[in-house]
Design an enzyme around this catalytic site. Structure first.
Site, PDB file in Angstrom:
ATOM      1  N   THR A 131       0.833  -1.194   0.000  1.00 26.84           N
ATOM      2  CA  THR A 131       0.000   0.000   0.000  1.00 26.84           C
ATOM      3  C   THR A 131       0.871   1.248   0.000  1.00 26.84           C
ATOM      4  O   THR A 131       2.102   1.165  -0.140  1.00 26.84           O
ATOM      5  CB  THR A 131      -1.014  -0.058   1.188  1.00 26.84           C
ATOM      6  OG1 THR A 131      -1.916   1.036   1.065  1.00 26.84           O
ATOM      7  CG2 THR A 131      -0.331   0.006   2.550  1.00 26.84           C
TER       8      THR A 131
ATOM      9  N   LYS B 146       3.760   1.387  -3.827  1.00 29.99           N
ATOM     10  CA  LYS B 146       3.263   0.596  -4.970  1.00 29.99           C
ATOM     11  C   LYS B 146       4.138   0.738  -6.222  1.00 29.99           C
ATOM     12  O   LYS B 146       4.283  -0.205  -6.988  1.00 29.99           O
ATOM     13  CB  LYS B 146       1.822   0.998  -5.295  1.00 29.99           C
ATOM     14  CG  LYS B 146       0.819   0.588  -4.213  1.00 29.99           C
ATOM     15  CD  LYS B 146      -0.599   0.965  -4.583  1.00 29.99           C
ATOM     16  CE  LYS B 146      -1.520   0.810  -3.384  1.00 29.99           C
ATOM     17  NZ  LYS B 146      -2.913   1.139  -3.665  1.00 29.99           N
TER      18      LYS B 146
ATOM     19  N   GLY C  20     -15.504   3.917  -0.784  1.00 28.74           N
ATOM     20  CA  GLY C  20     -14.451   3.017  -1.259  1.00 28.74           C
ATOM     21  C   GLY C  20     -14.412   1.621  -0.655  1.00 28.74           C
ATOM     22  O   GLY C  20     -13.504   0.835  -0.960  1.00 28.74           O
TER      23      GLY C  20
HETATM   24  P1  NDP Z   1      -1.737  10.231  -4.100  1.00 25.08           P
HETATM   25  O1  NDP Z   1      -1.032  10.895  -2.976  1.00 25.08           O
HETATM   26  O2  NDP Z   1      -0.958   9.421  -5.071  1.00 25.08           O
HETATM   27  O3  NDP Z   1      -2.586  11.352  -4.948  1.00 25.08           O
HETATM   28  C1  NDP Z   1      -3.314  12.316  -4.328  1.00 25.08           C
HETATM   29  C2  NDP Z   1      -4.074  13.182  -5.379  1.00 25.08           C
HETATM   30  O4  NDP Z   1      -5.001  13.937  -4.652  1.00 25.08           O
HETATM   31  C3  NDP Z   1      -3.209  14.156  -6.154  1.00 25.08           C
HETATM   32  O5  NDP Z   1      -3.691  14.235  -7.475  1.00 25.08           O
HETATM   33  C4  NDP Z   1      -3.433  15.496  -5.413  1.00 25.08           C
HETATM   34  O6  NDP Z   1      -3.379  16.642  -6.249  1.00 25.08           O
HETATM   35  C5  NDP Z   1      -4.861  15.320  -4.962  1.00 25.08           C
HETATM   36  N1  NDP Z   1      -5.186  16.052  -3.740  1.00 25.08           N
HETATM   37  C6  NDP Z   1      -4.705  15.823  -2.486  1.00 25.08           C
HETATM   38  N2  NDP Z   1      -5.292  16.669  -1.601  1.00 25.08           N
HETATM   39  C7  NDP Z   1      -6.190  17.411  -2.326  1.00 25.08           C
HETATM   40  C8  NDP Z   1      -7.090  18.440  -1.982  1.00 25.08           C
HETATM   41  N3  NDP Z   1      -7.223  18.877  -0.720  1.00 25.08           N
HETATM   42  N4  NDP Z   1      -7.844  18.980  -2.955  1.00 25.08           N
HETATM   43  C9  NDP Z   1      -7.745  18.539  -4.216  1.00 25.08           C
HETATM   44  N5  NDP Z   1      -6.887  17.584  -4.625  1.00 25.08           N
HETATM   45  C10 NDP Z   1      -6.114  17.014  -3.675  1.00 25.08           C
HETATM   46  O7  NDP Z   1      -2.851   9.363  -3.423  1.00 25.08           O
HETATM   47  P2  NDP Z   1      -3.375   7.903  -3.819  1.00 25.08           P
HETATM   48  O8  NDP Z   1      -3.875   7.904  -5.216  1.00 25.08           O
HETATM   49  O9  NDP Z   1      -2.363   6.881  -3.438  1.00 25.08           O
HETATM   50  O10 NDP Z   1      -4.589   7.729  -2.799  1.00 25.08           O
HETATM   51  C11 NDP Z   1      -5.695   8.597  -2.852  1.00 25.08           C
HETATM   52  C12 NDP Z   1      -6.800   8.100  -1.939  1.00 25.08           C
HETATM   53  O11 NDP Z   1      -7.252   6.818  -2.338  1.00 25.08           O
HETATM   54  C13 NDP Z   1      -6.408   7.973  -0.462  1.00 25.08           C
HETATM   55  O12 NDP Z   1      -7.433   8.596   0.291  1.00 25.08           O
HETATM   56  C14 NDP Z   1      -6.402   6.469  -0.231  1.00 25.08           C
HETATM   57  O13 NDP Z   1      -6.739   6.150   1.103  1.00 25.08           O
HETATM   58  C15 NDP Z   1      -7.471   6.003  -1.201  1.00 25.08           C
HETATM   59  N6  NDP Z   1      -7.373   4.588  -1.641  1.00 25.08           N
HETATM   60  C16 NDP Z   1      -8.478   3.770  -1.507  1.00 25.08           C
HETATM   61  C17 NDP Z   1      -8.442   2.455  -1.938  1.00 25.08           C
HETATM   62  C18 NDP Z   1      -9.639   1.574  -1.757  1.00 25.08           C
HETATM   63  O14 NDP Z   1      -9.511   0.361  -1.916  1.00 25.08           O
HETATM   64  N7  NDP Z   1     -10.804   2.100  -1.449  1.00 25.08           N
HETATM   65  C19 NDP Z   1      -7.236   1.861  -2.566  1.00 25.08           C
HETATM   66  C20 NDP Z   1      -6.141   2.808  -2.689  1.00 25.08           C
HETATM   67  C21 NDP Z   1      -6.231   4.123  -2.231  1.00 25.08           C
HETATM   68  P3  NDP Z   1      -1.980  17.415  -6.571  1.00 25.08           P
HETATM   69  O15 NDP Z   1      -1.312  16.627  -7.665  1.00 25.08           O
HETATM   70  O16 NDP Z   1      -2.409  18.758  -7.010  1.00 25.08           O
HETATM   71  O17 NDP Z   1      -1.194  17.431  -5.291  1.00 25.08           O
END
Ligand code: NDP
Length: 263
Positions: free
Chosen positions: A59, A63, A228
């Site tokens: 996780t 990854k 999720g």
């Molecule tokens: P990353 O850190 O890789 O990506 C985060 C993204 O969110 C970026 O595009 C970032 O934008 C954006 N972001 C973060 N904060 C904000 C905000 N306040 N407003 C707008 N955009 C924002 O995260 P992951 O993809 O690894 O994970 C994302 C979510 O998915 C987590 O909450 C995780 O817990 C969940 N998840 C759930 C799973 C499930 O099975 N249900 C499986 C895997 C993950 P920017 O590029 O501008 O910084």
């Protein structure tokens, strides 16, 4: 005994050990699934080998490192560039991504989805965009900033930032950002989300066990929506079966794991 585990940072909150151990118990398998905090990504594979694991889940934030270190990557993980499941085959470690399939299972109860807007451009967005594309869904990515859009542009997705986006109709709006996880933020400006929800049918938030502001707004707009949890459940079901060469019935694994969610 068959040994498995979860690698990540943090891992203490994870429900994965309970999900997998429940199936070992129900199937009367001599197995155990633990969780391992991996601080330094370079120790991920040495830990896997030292612990003599037969399989593991990976996780946040490892990854991509896991993808790079596998002896072979199979399936959609090759497009995504990230793996969440490691399986030992002899002396080799094979990588898979079950987040993508897990998401697709989770939206199976929605009606026909022809177009989707993904909010966020992180690892989860990559998995979801790839599986939707594979199923012929028209996908657009909308992110706060431009820096993470490269992967999506290279893979032929239309990408926008808040500054360059003009609202249009999508069947499904997906939040893959962490906005709303530990705060009450929306994943994009409120007026924009309202316009999107007025034209959409479905909403999905990858955050689980919480009615996020995104989902509250989806409910107010009378959309069909899910958090999720189902994605988490199905990625675990698929990972469990990969650990055992896909020899079990996914419905039986699902039913054992679902009980844990419902406790
Ligand atoms: P990353 O850190 O890789 O990506 C985060 C993204 O969110 C970026 O595009 C970032 O934008 C954006 N972001 C973060 N904060 C904000 C905000 N306040 N407003 C707008 N955009 C924002 O995260 P992951 O993809 O690894 O994970 C994302 C979510 O998915 C987590 O909450 C995780 O817990 C969940 N998840 C759930 C799973 C499930 O099975 N249900 C499986 C895997 C993950 P920017 O590029 O501008 O910084």
């Amino acid at each position: 005994m068959h040994l498995f585990g979860l690698f990540g940072n943090p891992v203490s909150h994870s429900i994965s050990p309970r999900l997998h151990n429940a199936v070992f118990k129900a199937f009367k398998l001599d197995g155990c699934y633990g969780r391992y905090l991996i601080d330094d990504a370079s120790t991920l594979f040495s830990t896997f080998h030292t612990l003599q694991l037969e399989g593991a889940n990976v996780t946040v934030p490892h990854k991509e490192v896991a993808y790079e270190g596998c002896d072979e990557v199979r399936g959609i993980a090759r497009n995504i560039g990230a793996v969440n499941t490691l399986v030992r085959e002899g002396n080799r470690v094979i990588g898979y991504n079950t987040d993508a399939e897990g998401f697709y299972h989770a939206i199976a109860s929605f009606g026909k989805v022809r177009s989707a807007l993904i909010l966020g451009a992180g690892g989860t967005a990559k998995a979801i965009a790839s599986i939707l594309k594979e199923h012929g869904v028209e996908v657009m990515i909308l992110n706060r900033s431009a820096s993470r859009l490269h992967f999506f542009e290279e893979n032929g997705f239309t990408c926008k930032t808040w500054d360059t986006f003009t609202a249009q109709a999508f069947d499904l709006i997906i939040n893959t950002t962490s906005a709303g996880l530990k705060d009450e933020e929306l994943p994009c400006p409120k007026a924009l989300l309202e316009t999107l929800f007025n034209q959409a049918h479905y909403a999905y938030d990858v955050i689980y066990n919480k009615q996020t502001p995104f989902l509250k707004m989806a409910q107010e707009h009378h959309l069909i929506y899910k958090d999720g949890k189902e994605m988490l459940l199905h990625q675990a079901v698929l990972a469990f079966n990969l650990f055992f060469g896909n020899r079990f019935d996914v419905k039986q694994i699902e039913s054992c794991m679902r009980e844990i969610f419902e406790l």
